[in-house]
Design a protein around this motif. Structure first.
Motif, PDB file in Angstrom:
ATOM      1  N   LEU A   1     -85.211 -20.489 -58.691  1.00  0.00           N
ATOM      2  CA  LEU A   1     -86.286 -19.924 -57.867  1.00  0.00           C
ATOM      3  C   LEU A   1     -86.426 -20.751 -56.597  1.00  0.00           C
ATOM      4  O   LEU A   1     -86.417 -21.988 -56.650  1.00  0.00           O
ATOM      5  N   ARG A   2     -86.581 -20.068 -55.460  1.00  0.00           N
ATOM      6  CA  ARG A   2     -86.755 -20.741 -54.162  1.00  0.00           C
ATOM      7  C   ARG A   2     -88.063 -20.271 -53.525  1.00  0.00           C
ATOM      8  O   ARG A   2     -88.347 -19.067 -53.484  1.00  0.00           O
ATOM      9  N   ARG A   3     -88.828 -21.229 -53.010  1.00  0.00           N
ATOM     10  CA  ARG A   3     -90.060 -20.915 -52.290  1.00  0.00           C
ATOM     11  C   ARG A   3     -90.275 -21.958 -51.187  1.00  0.00           C
ATOM     12  O   ARG A   3     -89.667 -23.049 -51.225  1.00  0.00           O
ATOM     13  N   PRO A   4     -91.142 -21.678 -50.202  1.00  0.00           N
ATOM     14  CA  PRO A   4     -91.422 -22.674 -49.167  1.00  0.00           C
ATOM     15  C   PRO A   4     -92.173 -23.865 -49.737  1.00  0.00           C
ATOM     16  O   PRO A   4     -92.722 -23.812 -50.854  1.00  0.00           O
ATOM     17  N   PRO A   5     -92.243 -24.956 -48.973  1.00  0.00           N
ATOM     18  CA  PRO A   5     -93.084 -26.088 -49.391  1.00  0.00           C
ATOM     19  C   PRO A   5     -94.532 -25.652 -49.566  1.00  0.00           C
ATOM     20  O   PRO A   5     -94.980 -24.656 -48.992  1.00  0.00           O
ATOM     21  N   THR A   6     -95.271 -26.384 -50.364  1.00  0.00           N
ATOM     22  CA  THR A   6     -96.695 -26.121 -50.511  1.00  0.00           C
ATOM     23  C   THR A   6     -97.420 -26.573 -49.241  1.00  0.00           C
ATOM     24  O   THR A   6     -96.922 -27.386 -48.478  1.00  0.00           O
TER      25      THR A   6
ATOM     26  N   PRO B   1     -74.816 -16.850 -54.796  1.00  0.00           N
ATOM     27  CA  PRO B   1     -75.442 -16.568 -56.089  1.00  0.00           C
ATOM     28  C   PRO B   1     -76.018 -15.155 -56.090  1.00  0.00           C
ATOM     29  O   PRO B   1     -76.661 -14.743 -55.115  1.00  0.00           O
ATOM     30  N   PRO B   2     -75.815 -14.378 -57.140  1.00  0.00           N
ATOM     31  CA  PRO B   2     -76.435 -13.053 -57.219  1.00  0.00           C
ATOM     32  C   PRO B   2     -77.958 -13.176 -57.238  1.00  0.00           C
ATOM     33  O   PRO B   2     -78.510 -13.993 -57.980  1.00  0.00           O
ATOM     34  N   VAL B   3     -78.630 -12.383 -56.399  1.00  0.00           N
ATOM     35  CA  VAL B   3     -80.092 -12.428 -56.353  1.00  0.00           C
ATOM     36  C   VAL B   3     -80.653 -11.342 -57.257  1.00  0.00           C
ATOM     37  O   VAL B   3     -80.074 -10.259 -57.396  1.00  0.00           O
ATOM     38  N   LEU B   4     -81.802 -11.647 -57.871  1.00  0.00           N
ATOM     39  CA  LEU B   4     -82.393 -10.758 -58.859  1.00  0.00           C
ATOM     40  C   LEU B   4     -83.695 -10.128 -58.390  1.00  0.00           C
ATOM     41  O   LEU B   4     -84.116  -9.103 -58.938  1.00  0.00           O
ATOM     42  N   GLY B   5     -84.354 -10.730 -57.431  1.00  0.00           N
ATOM     43  CA  GLY B   5     -85.605 -10.157 -56.958  1.00  0.00           C
ATOM     44  C   GLY B   5     -86.300 -11.085 -55.996  1.00  0.00           C
ATOM     45  O   GLY B   5     -86.024 -12.293 -55.940  1.00  0.00           O
ATOM     46  N   CYS B   6     -87.211 -10.496 -55.218  1.00  0.00           N
ATOM     47  CA  CYS B   6     -87.968 -11.247 -54.218  1.00  0.00           C
ATOM     48  C   CYS B   6     -89.430 -10.837 -54.325  1.00  0.00           C
ATOM     49  O   CYS B   6     -89.736  -9.646 -54.474  1.00  0.00           O
ATOM     50  N   CYS B   7     -90.332 -11.789 -54.253  1.00  0.00           N
ATOM     51  CA  CYS B   7     -91.766 -11.530 -54.375  1.00  0.00           C
ATOM     52  C   CYS B   7     -92.465 -11.941 -53.084  1.00  0.00           C
ATOM     53  O   CYS B   7     -92.354 -13.098 -52.653  1.00  0.00           O
ATOM     54  N   THR B   8     -93.210 -11.013 -52.479  1.00  0.00           N
ATOM     55  CA  THR B   8     -93.981 -11.313 -51.270  1.00  0.00           C
ATOM     56  C   THR B   8     -95.484 -11.285 -51.535  1.00  0.00           C
ATOM     57  O   THR B   8     -96.274 -11.360 -50.593  1.00  0.00           O
TER      58      THR B   8
ATOM     59  N   TYR C   1     -88.023 -16.070 -54.122  1.00  0.00           N
ATOM     60  CA  TYR C   1     -87.014 -15.190 -54.684  1.00  0.00           C
ATOM     61  C   TYR C   1     -86.323 -15.908 -55.830  1.00  0.00           C
ATOM     62  O   TYR C   1     -86.400 -17.144 -55.968  1.00  0.00           O
ATOM     63  N   VAL C   2     -85.642 -15.119 -56.643  1.00  0.00           N
ATOM     64  CA  VAL C   2     -84.962 -15.644 -57.829  1.00  0.00           C
ATOM     65  C   VAL C   2     -83.511 -15.198 -57.802  1.00  0.00           C
ATOM     66  O   VAL C   2     -83.200 -14.056 -57.453  1.00  0.00           O
ATOM     67  N   MET C   3     -82.622 -16.130 -58.142  1.00  0.00           N
ATOM     68  CA  MET C   3     -81.199 -15.814 -58.205  1.00  0.00           C
ATOM     69  C   MET C   3     -80.641 -16.283 -59.548  1.00  0.00           C
ATOM     70  O   MET C   3     -81.262 -17.091 -60.248  1.00  0.00           O
ATOM     71  N   GLU C   4     -79.487 -15.769 -59.865  1.00  0.00           N
ATOM     72  CA  GLU C   4     -78.825 -16.209 -61.089  1.00  0.00           C
ATOM     73  C   GLU C   4     -78.403 -17.666 -60.956  1.00  0.00           C
ATOM     74  O   GLU C   4     -78.104 -18.151 -59.869  1.00  0.00           O
ATOM     75  N   HIS C   5     -78.392 -18.356 -62.066  1.00  0.00           N
ATOM     76  CA  HIS C   5     -77.919 -19.735 -62.104  1.00  0.00           C
ATOM     77  C   HIS C   5     -76.398 -19.736 -62.071  1.00  0.00           C
ATOM     78  O   HIS C   5     -75.743 -18.988 -62.798  1.00  0.00           O
ATOM     79  N   VAL C   6     -75.824 -20.545 -61.191  1.00  0.00           N
ATOM     80  CA  VAL C   6     -74.369 -20.678 -61.091  1.00  0.00           C
ATOM     81  C   VAL C   6     -74.001 -22.110 -61.441  1.00  0.00           C
ATOM     82  O   VAL C   6     -74.529 -23.062 -60.850  1.00  0.00           O
ATOM     83  N   ASP C   7     -73.130 -22.275 -62.412  1.00  0.00           N
ATOM     84  CA  ASP C   7     -72.692 -23.614 -62.786  1.00  0.00           C
ATOM     85  C   ASP C   7     -71.806 -24.216 -61.698  1.00  0.00           C
ATOM     86  O   ASP C   7     -71.020 -23.527 -61.059  1.00  0.00           O
ATOM     87  N   GLY C   8     -71.901 -25.513 -61.529  1.00  0.00           N
ATOM     88  CA  GLY C   8     -71.072 -26.199 -60.566  1.00  0.00           C
ATOM     89  C   GLY C   8     -71.737 -27.473 -60.083  1.00  0.00           C
ATOM     90  O   GLY C   8     -72.877 -27.778 -60.446  1.00  0.00           O
TER      91      GLY C   8
END
Length: 345
Positions: free
Chosen positions: A64-69, A97-104, A114-121
């Motif tokens: 999950l990615r979001r801006p700083p608080t 990474p495949p994205v799964l959804g975005c929340c505004t 937004y949320v993306m699939e976890h990619v190993d590496g």
């Protein structure tokens, strides 16, 4: 930083920026495979948007990615725009990474995310680069260059990407943008402004336009044990603009371990910068004669970014991280002086 870690936190936790109950509700509607209770873990080391691993009860993992608080410049932390470029590039030659959804809806956790699939590496830095086997490091070097060439080969002349083209040159826009942000941040006279003026006077014409990632370097890539680039991360600075800016940035990152935290070392099996640049030039057919300007611009822009990073850490909006704030505050002037040295030869 390793996105591929498999150990889960022992107990549910709520790191800064996450409302567990409401975000879990959003996952239930948008990521059906995410079986609650969900566990959230801040991935430390980031300097801009906040990134979290999300663990489901049955072993699923997401990011999950979001801006700083706190109060931030929306234009500098636009995760919705980041989500859109990942969605546009999905399934193409650029690994993302495949994205799964975005929340505004800010009622969910106080900001867009937004949320993306976890990619190993492995995301290589000083603590994780050893996870790339020595025998795969030359291949990783080549694949990094080839991946950047693939980014720059994406057609931006039609469709949604064509709509992102703006009047004027990328360098002009960037120098204006960072001028505004430094002014808004109250930066006084000194090396940042002096080098800004030098860059403005010596600006080359824009010769090649395409997707400019804005922060393309090994530390924003997920690399597999065979040296394959599995995903390009951190697209928040992307634009349609001068692709040479990415080469300058990659050059700075490849040769400047201190400001970037880690750099590929030929003594450790990576290609040297001359081989990296030769591969890019050979793959794309582009001359790199203006490279010193773009490298200097990269170091100066890093100085401007570092100024904002230091301000966010001083304001306490980047979560709990073990960071030397005094060193962060001194870094912008050091980087500006490095940029001056490269620019003046």
């Amino acid at each position: 930083m390793v996105y591929g870690e498999t150990d889960q936190p022992a107990e549910p936790s709520a790191p800064a920026g996450i409302d567990i109950e409401r975000v879990t509700g959003w996952f239930a509607e948008n990521v059906p495979a995410a079986e609650p209770p969900l566990r959230f873990e801040l991935i430390t080391g980031g300097r801009s948007n906040l990134t979290y691993r999300v663990y489901g009860r049955s072993g699923g993992r997401w990011v999950l990615r979001r801006p700083p608080t706190g109060h931030v410049l929306a234009s500098a932390h636009d995760v919705v725009r980041e989500f859109r470029i990942l969605d546009l590039l999905a399934g193409g030659p650029v690994p993302v990474p495949p994205v799964l959804g975005c929340c505004t809806d800010h009622a969910v956790t106080g900001a867009d995310f937004y949320v993306m699939e976890h990619v190993d590496g492995v995301v290589p830095d000083i603590g994780t680069a050893a996870g790339i086997p020595r025998g795969s490091r030359a291949a990783a070097s080549r694949n990094i260059v080839d991946t950047l060439a693939a980014v720059h080969a994406v057609d931006t002349s039609t469709g949604p990407l064509a709509e992102q083209r703006r009047p004027g040159s990328y360098l002009e826009r960037q120098l204006r943008r960072w001028h505004r942000q430094l002014t808004a941040g109250g930066v006084g006279p000194g090396p940042l402004w002096e080098v800004h003026d030098l860059l403005t006077r010596r600006m080359p014409p824009e010769r090649w336009t395409g997707i400019a990632h804005g922060d393309f370097r090994p530390g924003n890539l997920l690399i597999g044990p065979d040296g394959t680039v599995r995903a390009v991360l951190d697209w928040e600075l992307w634009t349609v603009g001068d692709v040479m800016a990415d080469i300058g940035w990659l050059t700075a990152a490849w040769t400047s371990a201190e400001p970037f935290g880690w750099a590929p070392d030929p003594a450790e099996g990576y290609l040297d910068i001359d081989a990296v640049l030769a591969r890019y030039a050979g793959t794309t057919g582009r001359a790199l004669d203006d490279l010193p300007y773009y490298q200097a611009f990269a170091l100066w822009r890093l100085a401007a970014i570092a100024e904002g990073v230091a301000a966010r850490f001083r304001a306490g909006v980047m979560g709990e991280q073990d960071i030397d704030v005094a060193d962060l505050s001194e870094r912008p002037a050091r980087l500006a002086e490095s940029a001056r040295a490269v620019l003046l030869g």
